[in-house]
Design an enzyme around this catalytic site. Structure first.
Site, PDB file in Angstrom:
ATOM      1  N   CYS A   1     110.071  29.892 -69.050  1.00 30.05           N
ATOM      2  CA  CYS A   1     111.155  29.056 -69.605  1.00 30.05           C
ATOM      3  C   CYS A   1     110.685  28.093 -70.671  1.00 30.05           C
ATOM      4  CB  CYS A   1     111.844  28.280 -68.478  1.00 30.05           C
ATOM      5  SG  CYS A   1     110.810  27.022 -67.693  1.00 30.05           S
TER       6      CYS A   1
ATOM      7  N   GLU B   1      91.990  30.630 -77.568  1.00 30.51           N
ATOM      8  CA  GLU B   1      92.078  29.191 -77.791  1.00 30.51           C
ATOM      9  C   GLU B   1      90.996  28.733 -78.773  1.00 30.51           C
ATOM     10  OE1 GLU B   1      93.279  27.184 -73.666  1.00 30.51           O
ATOM     11  OE2 GLU B   1      91.644  28.626 -73.476  1.00 30.51           O
TER      12      GLU B   1
ATOM     13  N   ASP C   1      95.727  30.911 -64.752  1.00 36.73           N
ATOM     14  CA  ASP C   1      95.032  31.366 -65.951  1.00 36.73           C
ATOM     15  C   ASP C   1      95.820  32.456 -66.676  1.00 36.73           C
ATOM     16  OD1 ASP C   1      92.995  29.608 -65.396  1.00 36.73           O
ATOM     17  OD2 ASP C   1      91.800  31.075 -64.296  1.00 36.73           O
TER      18      ASP C   1
ATOM     19  N   CYS D   1     105.238  26.583 -68.957  1.00 36.43           N
ATOM     20  CA  CYS D   1     105.726  27.750 -68.244  1.00 36.43           C
ATOM     21  C   CYS D   1     105.962  28.869 -69.246  1.00 36.43           C
ATOM     22  CB  CYS D   1     107.010  27.434 -67.487  1.00 36.43           C
ATOM     23  SG  CYS D   1     107.727  28.856 -66.634  1.00 36.43           S
TER      24      CYS D   1
ATOM     25  N   ASP E   1      92.665  33.499 -71.990  1.00 31.82           N
ATOM     26  CA  ASP E   1      92.406  32.134 -71.541  1.00 31.82           C
ATOM     27  C   ASP E   1      91.038  32.108 -70.889  1.00 31.82           C
ATOM     28  OD1 ASP E   1      93.377  29.317 -70.757  1.00 31.82           O
ATOM     29  OD2 ASP E   1      92.803  30.184 -68.824  1.00 31.82           O
TER      30      ASP E   1
END
Length: 398
Positions: free
Chosen positions: A336, A269, A362, A333, A185
């Site tokens: 989850c 990304e 991050d 998240c 990231d």
């Protein structure tokens, strides 16, 4: 591309600057010729026709004939390749534009090694390269010259430093074969965060250098255009900028080499950096808002070396770098799969509103990127995770 620091003598430096001026002049003439082309008009001259015109120009102008014909012809060949890339639908290259003195300084030499040019080593840290009209020019022998080099390019930056780069594509770094994957990231405060928890920071100027840079910029604003004082201040600023750029490049090289040696698959990304760093100034009729804040953000993004890091990863590990859609990776998240904008307590703290999972923001985004799947606005990827659910607090018994 193997790059070395060139160390020319004063007389040789004058010849190299003449080569740069001739190459830039020929390039700009080719740009001017093609700028007159319009649909319906006869086609612009190609490389062979421009070479014939160059021969006629050298016979007419002695100052052009005093330069190297190889340098001038290679400038035309470079322009021809740039035009071919511009018309190639699979290549996003832009149209070749004008080259400016002091900014676009360089030339290329090609041919058979040992006949048109050659390289030799004279001591442990010094080598020499043959440059037309300049003779043997010294360069810093920081590593062995690749044996398969067929051409080289000489450039000079705004700080006045000369470099030579031999055109050889290095071999890719072999994969470790451990089957591990990592997500990266990219940010402004933390230049690169790995899914393993590592935080990488691109080096920049220190506090004293930043103060000196601001002082030089103020002095430049008060200097008269064309004066010797303005030239000295511009050179001092260029040296500071070059120092910052060298640090960032060194960091990107070392960080990318370490990553490709440790992991088989690298997820990043798919960021549109050019669009993200576009100016918010707007127009006179429709001026932009928060222009100064956006300009500071753009400087922070460019200072972090986002594009340089990914480009070096792709060069060193071809086929092992995968790009994912960056949408909602910072709000999801990693424990989850819940997506909620309120999970970001601050720039560095992530705390899930559903399961209570907390970690560095991050690093959490890097773990989502390492999953290698797109993230929807409702959470999950639509297959493995539910896509239509609101944040749910877990019961204490759960």
């Amino acid at each position: 591309m193997s790059r070395y620091r060139l160390l020319p003598m004063p007389a040789q430096e004058a010849v190299l600057r003449d080569h740069c001026g001739h190459a830039r002049y020929v390039w700009n003439l080719a740009v001017e010729q093609h700028s007159h082309w319009r649909p319906g008009r006869p086609g612009a001259p190609g490389y062979l026709e421009q070479c014939r015109q160059l021969t006629q120009a050298r016979a007419e102008y002695p100052w052009l004939a005093a330069g190297s014909q190889t340098v001038q012809q290679q400038a035309l060949r470079d322009f021809s390749q740039a035009m071919a890339a511009f018309f190639d639908p699979g290549n996003p290259a832009g149209r070749p534009s004008w080259r400016k003195a002091g900014r676009d300084e360089g030339f290329r030499i090609t041919g058979r090694r040992g006949r048109h040019w050659d390289v030799r080593r004279v001591s442990r840290k010094v080598g020499q390269v043959w440059v037309p009209k300049a003779g043997w020019v010294r360069f810093r022998w920081s590593r062995a010259v690749p044996p398969g080099a067929k051409s080289y390019r000489v450039t000079v930056d705004r700080a006045g430093r000369w470099h030579i780069a031999f055109a050889v594509i290095p071999d890719p770094v072999p994969a470790p074969g451990n089957g591990q994957a990592v997500g990266i990231d990219r940010g402004v405060v933390v230049s690169a965060a790995l899914s393993t928890g590592e935080l990488l920071h691109a080096p920049s100027l220190n506090a004293r250098e930043r103060i000196r840079l601001r002082r030089m910029q103020r002095r430049l604003a008060r200097a008269k255009r064309g004066s010797n004082r303005r030239g000295r201040v511009q050179h001092a600023i260029a040296r500071l900028r070059a120092r910052e750029t060298d640090r960032r490049k060194d960091w990107a090289e070392k960080a990318s080499t370490g990553i490709v040696r440790r992991f088989d698959v690298i997820w990043v990304e798919d960021l549109k950096i050019k669009n993200m760093t576009r100016s918010a100034k707007g127009t006179r009729d429709n001026p932009g808002r928060n222009v100064r804040q956006k300009a500071g953000l753009n400087r922070g993004i460019l200072r972090s070396g986002w594009g340089l890091l990914v480009r070096r990863l792709e060069d060193k590990a071809p086929g092992r770098v995968e790009k994912v859609r960056p949408a909602f990776t910072s709000q999801r998240c990693s424990a989850c799969g819940q997506v909620d904008r309120d999970t970001r307590e601050s720039q560095a703290v992530f705390r899930c509103t559903a399961c209570g999972f907390a970690c560095h923001a991050d690093v959490n985004a890097a773990k989502n990127i390492a999953a290698g799947h797109a993230v929807t606005a409702r959470g999950g990827d639509g297959v493995a995770w539910p896509v239509n659910r609101e944040p749910q607090l877990l019961l204490p018994s759960a």
